[in-house]
Design a protein around this motif. Structure first.
Motif, short mmCIF file in Angstrom:
data_model
loop_
_atom_site.label_atom_id
_atom_site.label_comp_id
_atom_site.label_asym_id
_atom_site.label_seq_id
_atom_site.Cartn_x
_atom_site.Cartn_y
_atom_site.Cartn_z
N SER A 66 0.85 -1.19 0.00
CA SER A 66 0.00 0.00 0.00
C SER A 66 0.89 1.24 0.00
O SER A 66 2.10 1.16 0.27
CB SER A 66 -0.90 0.00 1.24
OG SER A 66 -0.12 0.21 2.40
N ASP A 67 0.31 2.39 -0.27
CA ASP A 67 1.07 3.64 -0.22
C ASP A 67 1.65 3.86 1.18
O ASP A 67 2.78 4.32 1.32
CB ASP A 67 0.20 4.82 -0.62
CG ASP A 67 -0.13 4.83 -2.10
OD1 ASP A 67 0.58 4.16 -2.88
OD2 ASP A 67 -1.11 5.51 -2.49
N TYR A 68 0.88 3.51 2.20
CA TYR A 68 1.34 3.65 3.58
C TYR A 68 2.57 2.76 3.83
O TYR A 68 3.54 3.19 4.46
CB TYR A 68 0.20 3.28 4.54
CG TYR A 68 0.57 3.33 5.99
CD1 TYR A 68 0.68 4.55 6.66
CD2 TYR A 68 0.81 2.16 6.70
CE1 TYR A 68 1.02 4.60 7.99
CE2 TYR A 68 1.15 2.20 8.04
CZ TYR A 68 1.26 3.43 8.68
OH TYR A 68 1.60 3.48 10.01
N GLU A 72 10.37 3.45 2.90
CA GLU A 72 11.33 4.51 2.56
C GLU A 72 11.88 5.19 3.81
O GLU A 72 13.05 5.55 3.87
CB GLU A 72 10.69 5.54 1.62
CG GLU A 72 10.41 5.01 0.24
CD GLU A 72 11.62 4.38 -0.43
OE1 GLU A 72 12.70 4.99 -0.43
OE2 GLU A 72 11.48 3.26 -0.98
N LYS A 73 11.04 5.34 4.84
CA LYS A 73 11.48 5.98 6.08
C LYS A 73 12.48 5.12 6.86
O LYS A 73 13.35 5.64 7.55
CB LYS A 73 10.28 6.29 6.97
CG LYS A 73 9.46 7.46 6.49
CD LYS A 73 8.30 7.74 7.43
CE LYS A 73 7.47 8.91 6.97
NZ LYS A 73 6.31 9.15 7.85
N LEU A 74 12.36 3.81 6.75
CA LEU A 74 13.25 2.94 7.53
C LEU A 74 14.61 2.71 6.87
O LEU A 74 15.56 2.33 7.52
CB LEU A 74 12.59 1.60 7.83
CG LEU A 74 12.40 0.57 6.72
CD1 LEU A 74 13.66 -0.20 6.40
CD2 LEU A 74 11.33 -0.40 7.13
N LYS A 75 14.70 2.95 5.57
CA LYS A 75 15.92 2.63 4.83
C LYS A 75 17.18 3.34 5.35
O LYS A 75 18.22 2.69 5.47
CB LYS A 75 15.74 2.89 3.34
CG LYS A 75 14.89 1.84 2.67
CD LYS A 75 14.74 2.13 1.19
CE LYS A 75 13.86 1.11 0.51
NZ LYS A 75 13.68 1.44 -0.93
#
Length: 87
Positions: free
Chosen positions: A59-61, A67-70
């Protein structure tokens, strides 16, 4: 942790013994992201990890969370690689 380790060890032994379609989650070297390692489902077999399975639809979420955890994961991977090379 001990229980999770026992479940994973059992799955590894099943795969090595030729039991078909043994799938477990593992932190492995892969190409499912641009990071050199990632936790994902893997198919285990007689040669160990036989296939790293993809995410499936996100999902988009979920994409946003990924992307935030990378950056944090990238930093941890780099520290682990450095430690392994030095020891």
């Amino acid at each position: 942790m001990a229980y999770a380790g026992a479940i994973f060890a059992d799955a590894c032994l099943k795969g090595l013994n030729g039991v078909p379609d043994v799938v477990e989650c593992s932190f492995v070297q892969s190409t499912i992201t641009e990071l050199p390692f990632f936790a994902s489902k893997v198919r285990l077999g007689k040669n160990g990890v036989e296939e790293v399975l993809g995410f499936g639809p996100l999902s988009d979420y979920e994409k946003e969370g990924l992307e935030k955890l990378k950056p944090e994961l990238k930093s941890s991977i780099e520290k682990g690689i450095k430690f392994a090379k030095e020891n």
